[in-house]
Each structure stands twice: as C-alpha cells, then as structure tokens.
Design a protein around this motif. Structure first.
Motif, PDB file in Angstrom:
ATOM      1  N   GLY A  12    -109.035 -87.780  -0.945  1.00 55.94           N
ATOM      2  CA  GLY A  12    -107.948 -88.759  -0.946  1.00 55.94           C
ATOM      3  C   GLY A  12    -107.224 -88.829   0.377  1.00 55.94           C
ATOM      4  N   ARG A  13    -107.116 -87.683   1.044  1.00 57.39           N
ATOM      5  CA  ARG A  13    -106.478 -87.692   2.366  1.00 57.39           C
ATOM      6  C   ARG A  13    -107.243 -88.576   3.345  1.00 57.39           C
ATOM      7  NH1 ARG A  13    -103.903 -82.239   4.799  1.00 57.39           N
ATOM      8  NH2 ARG A  13    -102.345 -81.819   3.209  1.00 57.39           N
ATOM      9  N   ALA A  17    -105.767 -91.676   5.394  1.00 51.45           N
ATOM     10  CA  ALA A  17    -105.848 -91.674   6.852  1.00 51.45           C
ATOM     11  C   ALA A  17    -106.519 -92.943   7.374  1.00 51.45           C
ATOM     12  CB  ALA A  17    -106.604 -90.436   7.328  1.00 51.45           C
ATOM     13  N   THR A  18    -107.586 -93.383   6.718  1.00 46.53           N
ATOM     14  CA  THR A  18    -108.245 -94.630   7.127  1.00 46.53           C
ATOM     15  C   THR A  18    -107.300 -95.815   6.991  1.00 46.53           C
ATOM     16  OG1 THR A  18    -110.415 -93.772   6.506  1.00 46.53           O
ATOM     17  CG2 THR A  18    -110.183 -96.161   6.648  1.00 46.53           C
ATOM     18  N   ALA A  19    -106.507 -95.833   5.917  1.00 46.41           N
ATOM     19  CA  ALA A  19    -105.534 -96.908   5.739  1.00 46.41           C
ATOM     20  C   ALA A  19    -104.486 -96.894   6.860  1.00 46.41           C
ATOM     21  CB  ALA A  19    -104.856 -96.777   4.375  1.00 46.41           C
ATOM     22  N   LEU A  20    -104.045 -95.706   7.252  1.00 44.75           N
ATOM     23  CA  LEU A  20    -103.082 -95.607   8.346  1.00 44.75           C
ATOM     24  C   LEU A  20    -103.689 -96.057   9.666  1.00 44.75           C
ATOM     25  CD1 LEU A  20    -101.329 -92.209   7.512  1.00 44.75           C
ATOM     26  CD2 LEU A  20    -100.348 -94.511   7.329  1.00 44.75           C
ATOM     27  N   VAL A  21    -104.957 -95.746   9.894  1.00 43.57           N
ATOM     28  CA  VAL A  21    -105.634 -96.216  11.099  1.00 43.57           C
ATOM     29  C   VAL A  21    -105.685 -97.743  11.112  1.00 43.57           C
ATOM     30  CG1 VAL A  21    -107.832 -96.276  12.328  1.00 43.57           C
ATOM     31  CG2 VAL A  21    -106.983 -94.121  11.412  1.00 43.57           C
ATOM     32  N   VAL A  56    -115.341 -98.704   5.175  1.00 43.08           N
ATOM     33  CA  VAL A  56    -115.507 -97.367   5.745  1.00 43.08           C
ATOM     34  C   VAL A  56    -114.975 -96.308   4.792  1.00 43.08           C
ATOM     35  CG1 VAL A  56    -114.737 -95.868   7.618  1.00 43.08           C
ATOM     36  CG2 VAL A  56    -115.502 -98.194   8.119  1.00 43.08           C
ATOM     37  N   ALA A  57    -113.817 -96.564   4.178  1.00 43.13           N
ATOM     38  CA  ALA A  57    -113.263 -95.593   3.232  1.00 43.13           C
ATOM     39  C   ALA A  57    -114.184 -95.402   2.036  1.00 43.13           C
ATOM     40  CB  ALA A  57    -111.876 -96.044   2.780  1.00 43.13           C
ATOM     41  N   GLY A  58    -114.769 -96.487   1.555  1.00 40.15           N
ATOM     42  CA  GLY A  58    -115.685 -96.375   0.421  1.00 40.15           C
ATOM     43  C   GLY A  58    -116.938 -95.586   0.744  1.00 40.15           C
ATOM     44  N   VAL A  59    -117.510 -95.838   1.929  1.00 36.75           N
ATOM     45  CA  VAL A  59    -118.707 -95.088   2.323  1.00 36.75           C
ATOM     46  C   VAL A  59    -118.374 -93.613   2.526  1.00 36.75           C
ATOM     47  CG1 VAL A  59    -120.450 -94.842   4.124  1.00 36.75           C
ATOM     48  CG2 VAL A  59    -119.762 -97.119   3.360  1.00 36.75           C
ATOM     49  N   ARG A  60    -117.225 -93.314   3.091  1.00 37.14           N
ATOM     50  CA  ARG A  60    -116.834 -91.916   3.310  1.00 37.14           C
ATOM     51  C   ARG A  60    -116.629 -91.201   1.974  1.00 37.14           C
ATOM     52  NH1 ARG A  60    -113.247 -92.666   7.109  1.00 37.14           N
ATOM     53  NH2 ARG A  60    -114.693 -92.103   8.778  1.00 37.14           N
ATOM     54  N   TRP A  61    -116.232 -91.923   0.934  1.00 41.56           N
ATOM     55  CA  TRP A  61    -116.055 -91.319  -0.377  1.00 41.56           C
ATOM     56  C   TRP A  61    -117.395 -90.895  -0.975  1.00 41.56           C
ATOM     57  CZ3 TRP A  61    -111.425 -90.281  -2.724  1.00 41.56           C
ATOM     58  CH2 TRP A  61    -111.478 -89.873  -4.049  1.00 41.56           C
ATOM     59  N   THR A 193    -102.874 -85.479   8.950  1.00 45.34           N
ATOM     60  CA  THR A 193    -104.000 -84.628   9.326  1.00 45.34           C
ATOM     61  C   THR A 193    -103.575 -83.201   9.656  1.00 45.34           C
ATOM     62  OG1 THR A 193    -103.788 -85.437  11.603  1.00 45.34           O
ATOM     63  CG2 THR A 193    -105.362 -86.555  10.174  1.00 45.34           C
ATOM     64  N   ALA A 194    -102.314 -83.020  10.072  1.00 43.65           N
ATOM     65  CA  ALA A 194    -101.849 -81.675  10.431  1.00 43.65           C
ATOM     66  C   ALA A 194    -101.182 -80.947   9.278  1.00 43.65           C
ATOM     67  CB  ALA A 194    -100.869 -81.757  11.604  1.00 43.65           C
ATOM     68  N   ALA A 195    -100.869 -81.647   8.191  1.00 43.67           N
ATOM     69  CA  ALA A 195    -100.171 -81.011   7.074  1.00 43.67           C
ATOM     70  C   ALA A 195    -101.061 -79.967   6.407  1.00 43.67           C
ATOM     71  CB  ALA A 195     -99.760 -82.069   6.052  1.00 43.67           C
ATOM     72  N   PRO A 196    -100.515 -78.828   6.010  1.00 45.65           N
ATOM     73  CA  PRO A 196    -101.325 -77.776   5.369  1.00 45.65           C
ATOM     74  C   PRO A 196    -101.774 -78.199   3.977  1.00 45.65           C
ATOM     75  CG  PRO A 196     -99.000 -77.191   5.281  1.00 45.65           C
ATOM     76  CD  PRO A 196     -99.090 -78.421   6.135  1.00 45.65           C
TER      77      PRO A 196
END
Length: 778
Positions: A12-13, A17-21, A56-61, A193-196
């Motif tokens: 989900g992250r 992230a792709t949406a933010l890009v 891209v998000a769908g393929v990455r899933w 991306t930096a959040a634990p």
C-alpha cells in the motif's frame, strides 16, 4: 549490492508513493504557466499522468521486480502517444497503422520548431501539447523509478526541477502554486519513504497524533488569526510573494510564422526613453510657461520645440526599429545575418544613404530630436533605433549594417543599458512621394525585396493586388490603396487568434479569413506590394509607447510591432506604412494618413513636459498623473513584527517541549530501534560491541562478557528474548519486508534483558518481568 534500498516502499505504501509522484509531476507543470497562453492543454497532460500512474501502480501490485512497472509504463505511454498524435486527421485510431509513427515524429518535430521560434507566451498547439506531454510523462516515470522502485525519493526532486528549468532559465516567474504543491508532494513522498515500519498499535497511535496536531494547528490559526490581524500596522508589512516579480526578459522574434496565434504579450517594460529638442527654445515670457497658458485649447500637448519649429514628439519620431526581414517562404519570415559595414561612432549619422552617412545631423535637412533610452527587460542583440537617419552613442562594441539599417552587437542588451540618439527627421509629406519611383535598391538587400514565394495562390494574391490598385497611376497611390484596403475595419478585423492553415500560402489564408494581427497585415502589404514591382520589406520593433506623465515614454512588450517598408528610390529610401488597424497601431505616419495634413504632429504619442496640464479635449492616452496631495507610503512598523515573532517563537518552544516529552513517553519501537536502546542500556553497564558486529554475533559476545564478569550468562526468558530480538533485527535489516511486531512487546523484551543484565552484574536476586508477558517474536 542491490540497487534497491531498504527504504523502497512496498504494498500500500508503494501505491500511495506513486500517487504522490503523480501529484508532484502535475504540480511541477504549473511552473510553465507564465510561458504559455492559456491552460487548455493542462487537462490533457494531467489526465495522461494520472492514467499512467494508475497503470504503474497496478503493475507494481502484481510483481515484485523493481523495473517491470517502469518498463510497462514506458511502453504504454509510447503506444498512447502514437495513437493520439499519430492518428489521421479527423479519425480515432485504436490500432496504429504504418504511417502513425511518421505522423507522430512529424508532430514532435513541428512542436520543437514552434517552441524554438516562438515568443512568450507560447500558444499551445497540438504539436506543442505533444512535446509537453512527453516531458510530463518522462518526469513521472523517472521520478517514480527513483522514489518508489529504487527507494531513492530524494533524487526525485531533481527530476521535478526539469519542469522548472525553462521558466527559470528565461527569467519568468514560477508562481506560488507550483512551488507549494510540488514542494508539498515532494515532502510527503520523503516522509512516506523514510517513515519506520510500525505495528498496528503504533500506526493507530501515529495517526491519532497526526490528527490531533492538525486540529491544533487549525484551531490556533482560527484563534490567533484575528488577533494578529488586529495588531496596528500589521497590514502595512510587505510579505514576500513567489512569482510576482519580473516575468523574464523580452526578445523580439526574427522567425515570424503567420500560422501561429499571437497570444497574450508581455506587459513588462522593455525600455523607457525621452524625446527632446537638442536645443530647447526657452519661453519668451512667464505667461508662456504658466499653467493657464498650457491648458488652453490651442496649446499643443507636445510642447518640446526644435530650432526649426515643428514639435518634437514620440509620434513624430515613430516606432523604434530593431531589424528588418526580407526573406519569406509563404508561411515564415527567415532572419538574415547582419553584415557590419562599420563600427558605431558617436556624432556621425548612421544611414543607408551614402551622402548622409557619417555626416553630423543638420536642422536644415529636417527636424532634430534627441532621444535618451534606458533599457529595462529587453534582451536583444539588435539595438532599437529610430527609423530615420540618426547618430547613436552607446557603450560597448556595436556594429552598423548600412544595407539593412541595423545596429547590432555580439552581446545582447541588459537592464540598465543607456544610449542616446540624435534623429534627423525629414519633413516628409505625401507630396514628396506622389511622383516618386520605386527602383530596386543597389545594396545587398535587393536580393529579396521583390521576391514573391512560389505558392499555389501566388497568382491569386497578385490578381487581388491589381484589382485593389486598379485606379492608381503611381507607386505611392498603389501603396496607399493597399494600406487603405487592409486598415479598413469593414474588410479586416484585428485579432491575435489565427485560424488554422488551409493552404500552403499564409497570406492567402489571411485574405480569406480576414482576421489577424500586425504580422499578418504587414506581411500581406509587403507581398502584395512586391507583386506590383514595389520593393518591400518588414520592419520589426516597438510602437512609440505611452507617456508616464513625468516626461518619459514607457514601452512594454505589448508594443512589439511589425510594419511594411517600401522603397522609393535613393532620394527617399525606405518609407514606413501602417496597414494594421488603428486599434493596435494608432494613426498611420503623416505622409500616409489621408485624413491628416502634413504639418500636424499632435496625437496620443506626443510628450507633455513635466508639470504641464493636459489640454481639454486632448486625446492623450498617457497614464494620469498622481495628485500632489496623495499620502506618501509609510514605512514598515516593526513593533507588530516583533510581537508576532515572539508569539511564534513561544508557541514553537512549547510545541517542541511537548513533542520531546511525548517522544520520551511514547512506545514507537521497531526492532532496529529496540536493538539500539538495548545497546545503549547495556553499554552503560560495560557490555559493548562494535558496529561491525552482526546481531547474531552480538548475542554470543554479550553472553561471553556476562560470563567473564559474573560467571554466568543470561538464562530463561531473558536469553530467549535476546536471541529473538537479534533475529528480528536481522529480518528488519535484510528481509524483503520488515517484520510486523507490536512495539509494546519489543519494549518488554528490552526491559526484561536490561533488568536481567543488571541483576547479574549487581549480584542481587533477579527480578524477572511478569511471567505472563508475551515473548518477543511470539
């Protein structure tokens, strides 16, 4: 070493992230706003970015291979571009044919050509939209590859900057919207991306803290906003703004394409100048200079007089010309490289007439006018000069091309450049032109001034020119007939929008559509005059501008103008005409104005000296002078600034203290953070290991140190927790996905191990944690 970092988001992250890009990419296109005429293409570009992001998000899933989503996205983007921009005109194409790629590359080349040859603001055509869409999709794919696939989100900021380079390099404002939304998306991407990787309990805790923090900021803004606004002097403080400064330098285009719409021109000041007589005549008595005398209906609003008598004004001076164009292919004017015939030397006239060249200006040959120019935002390698013979005193290395009557330099003008001219304005009238002939000039410009491009409508244009001038018997009468035909609002309409090309001849398209701006009018008169064997060229420069009410004339980018110049023999030379309607160009020159006598030089471009009242009924378009009783601008009151800064610092200090205290109390452990806390706790008791020691080796090292100091190591639950914690740290560091462990379990494990070590080293009875506490890793 893997190219993919541990910070690469997954699941989900990754989708977030792709949406933010995508948001950052769309926001970065706002940086092009000041370069473009309108925002009609923005929707298509944003839609393309959003659709590509979803793919891209769908393929990455579906896959864990880092490069496949980017590769699939690039292929899909290419196919979409070919289908959209390579389709035959008027048809929707679902499967590309053999010619689709050629049409797409042709549109790409046309878009690059338009961008390179056009001036700001650029009208977005279909081919320009293709170039912009390719840029936006490329930015998204590269930023997504770096931030999401490889986990290097910080580098995505450099990719976003690609959209900012055109506006920044040209000196145009970016705008606060582009800065805010691009920055917000970039910062959120870095935070994501930096959040634990926290457990379920901690995720809810962090979400709750974020919600309360947001609510506190909003409540604080609502409560403190009215208080700060009520502080005296607050409204007088000048706050910084983004993108509100200069809109960039202005440069005249020397590749004029008649197929393109003009768009909104820059309102920036490109230069200011003043026009005075070299030797002003002083008033004979006080009454002559009194306000009442100057305000009388008979007083001219242009009071500067030359020694020869006629008024000296911006209107009589005419436009300032930078260069001329002679080569036309039916659609586009092509610039000609100037050739130096000598350096610019102060004091001698610059003129294509060899009898006047290098001679001192003389009031016996015409009216003299001194013109003092100061460059503002003009970036031009050719110096705007008067259209009549003139002296030029300018600092730097400047050359003169007598064939084209141009002053040019190796470096462009820059803000603050000052130069002066003494212009010798001949007292030219219609009578002087009435019987003049139009032989071709003998200089180097003669090669193109009679050329008519070979187009499918060349004969139609020539036939129309003969029809318009059927009753004329002299070249001057023919020129006047052409000018009258084009200036008539019954025949043509001034319009910055140009209809799409229908033929290979842009002049014929203009004559049929009857809408256009100065370039269309000037080009049409030039080509029609050539069909009548009258040498003609196009002059490019600036209209006279408007008075600022203080003795100076202000010229902005909106005064950029084109006009035809016709050649009337060596005695008269190149003579300007004005076919563009008065709505843009004002009145035509006195020698080509059938409604104005030759000795009149009044009009909206006349200069009114400082302090002189405007005559009643004057048609001056100068900006109104400010009243002398206006309130002067007050300085900034720093008292409210100090109060505001103190309040902000106090609130920031309180917020920081609360955040630090909360951080100390909260349980936000990850396996790595728990291991670091255990290492600090054991280090304070002398149990240490180096950074190079692996977690598994650290377990044996801890036990060995305990045995050495207390003759026994950890046992039971504490030993199990130490081993389990080391395994979790290894998984957190090296596994494809971080383990999901409740932070409270990690907290108990650290406490249990720490207490056990303390008991061993203090030789006191051991205090185990509650036996019911769950073991780490269970």
């Amino acid at each position: 070493m893997s190219v993919v970092t541990r910070l690469a988001p997954r699941g989900g992250r990754a989708a977030i992230a792709t949406a933010l890009v995508a948001v950052g990419t769309c926001a970065s296109t706002l940086a092009l706003g000041n370069l473009l005429d309108g925002t009609g293409s923005r929707g298509a570009i944003w839609m393309g970015v959003v659709m590509l992001a979803a793919l891209v998000a769908g393929v990455r899933w579906l896959t864990r291979t880092w490069w496949i989503p980017s590769a699939v996205g690039a292929v899909a983007a290419l196919i979409t571009l070919v289908l959209r921009y390579g389709a035959p005109p008027g048809r929707v194409q679902l499967v590309p044919d053999l010619d689709a790629w050629d049409r797409t590359t042709s549109a790409w080349g046309d878009g690059l050509s338009i961008i390179n040859s056009s001036v700001v603001p650029l009208t977005v055509t279909r081919s320009v939209e293709l170039v912009m869409l390719v840029g936006a999709l490329s930015v998204f794919l590269l930023a997504d590859l770096l931030a999401v696939a490889l986990g290097r989100a910080a580098w995505a900021g450099l990719v976003y900057a690609a959209m900012w380079i055109p506006a920044v390099s040209l000196g145009f404002g970016i705008g606060a919207g582009a800065l805010f939304w691009t920055g917000a998306a970039y910062l959120l991407l870095l935070a994501l991306t930096a959040a634990p990787h926290a457990g379920r309990v901690e995720r809810s805790r962090l979400a709750s803290a974020a919600a309360w923090s947001t609510a506190a900021v909003l409540v604080g803004a609502v409560l403190l906003g009215p208080v700060l606004a009520a502080i005296p002097g607050w409204s007088a403080i000048r706050l910084p703004s983004f993108g509100s400064g200069s809109a960039g330098p202005v440069r005249l285009s020397d590749q004029l394409d008649l197929r393109h719409s003009l768009g909104q021109r820059s309102g920036q000041t490109v230069l200011t100048y003043s026009v005075t007589a070299p030797e002003p005549v002083q008033p004979a008595d006080e009454d002559a200079a009194s306000p009442s005398a100057s305000a009388s209906p008979s007083a001219s609003p242009s009071a500067s007089q030359s020694p020869t008598g006629p008024s000296v004004s911006a209107g009589s001076l005419g436009p300032l010309r930078a260069f001329t164009l002679t080569e036309f292919d039916g659609r586009t004017w092509t610039p000609t490289t100037p050739t130096a015939t000598g350096p610019v030397v102060p004091g001698g006239l610059l003129s294509p007439d060899p009898q006047l060249a290098n001679q001192p200006p003389s009031a016996e040959r015409g009216t003299l006018a001194r013109v003092d120019v100061k460059v503002a935002s003009l970036d031009e390698a050719r110096l705007p000069i008067g259209i009549f013979p003139r002296t030029v005193d300018v600092p730097g290395q400047w050359q003169y091309d007598a064939d084209r009557d141009e002053v040019f330099g190796s470096a462009a003008t820059s803000p603050g450049l000052e130069y002066s001219m003494v212009v010798e304005m001949p007292n030219l009238t219609s009578n002087d032109l009435a019987d003049a002939t139009t032989p071709a000039p003998d200089d180097a410009t003669a090669s193109g001034v009679l050329d008519v491009p070979e187009t499918s409508h060349r004969d139609d244009i020539a036939e129309l020119a003969r029809e318009i001038t059927a009753d004329a018997t002299t070249p001057y009468q023919r020129a006047m007939d052409l000018q009258t035909y084009l200036r008539s609002t019954a025949n043509f309409t001034y319009d910055v929008r140009v209809a799409p090309a229908k033929t290979d001849d842009a002049v014929w398209d203009f004559l049929q559509d009857k809408h256009g701006y100065c370039v269309q009018f000037a080009t049409t008169m030039t080509i029609m005059a050539r069909t009548l064997d009258i040498p003609a060229r196009v002059g490019i420069g600036f209209l006279p501008g408007k008075s600022d009410g203080e003795g100076s004339i202000v010229v902005t980018g909106k005064q950029a103008h084109a006009w035809p110049e016709l050649y009337f023999g060596d005695d008269l030379g190149w003579v300007r005409f004005e076919p563009t309607p008065a709505i843009q160009s004002g009145a035509p020159p006195v020698w080509s104005d059938p409604f104005r006598s030759s000795d009149q030089v009044t009009g909206p471009d006349a200069i009114r000296p400082t302090g002189q009242a405007q005559a009643p009924g004057s048609d001056s378009t100068s900006e109104p002078e400010q009243s002398s009783t206006s309130t002067p601008a007050q300085g900034t009151n720093w008292v409210p600034v100090g109060i505001t800064v103190a309040i902000v610092l106090a609130l920031a200090t309180i917020a920081a203290a609360v955040a630090v205290a909360h951080r100390r109390r909260r349980v936000d452990l990850t396996p790595e953070a728990a291991w670091s806390r255990l290492r600090r706790a054991l280090g304070s008791r002398g149990i240490r290991w180096s950074d190079a020691t692996t977690p598994r080796a650290a377990v044996d090292l801890i036990q060995a140190q305990l045995v050495e100091r207390s003759e026994r190591g950890l046992e039971g639950g504490a030993a199990e927790s130490l081993v389990s914690l080391s395994r979790l740290v290894e998984a957190d560091r090296y596994a494809p996905s971080a383990p999901d462990v409740d932070p409270e379990v990690l907290e108990r494990a650290v406490r249990e191990i720490t207490l056990a070590v303390k008991d061993l080293l203090s030789d006191r009875p051991r205090r185990d944690a509650s036996p019911s506490a769950p073991r780490v890793g269970s």
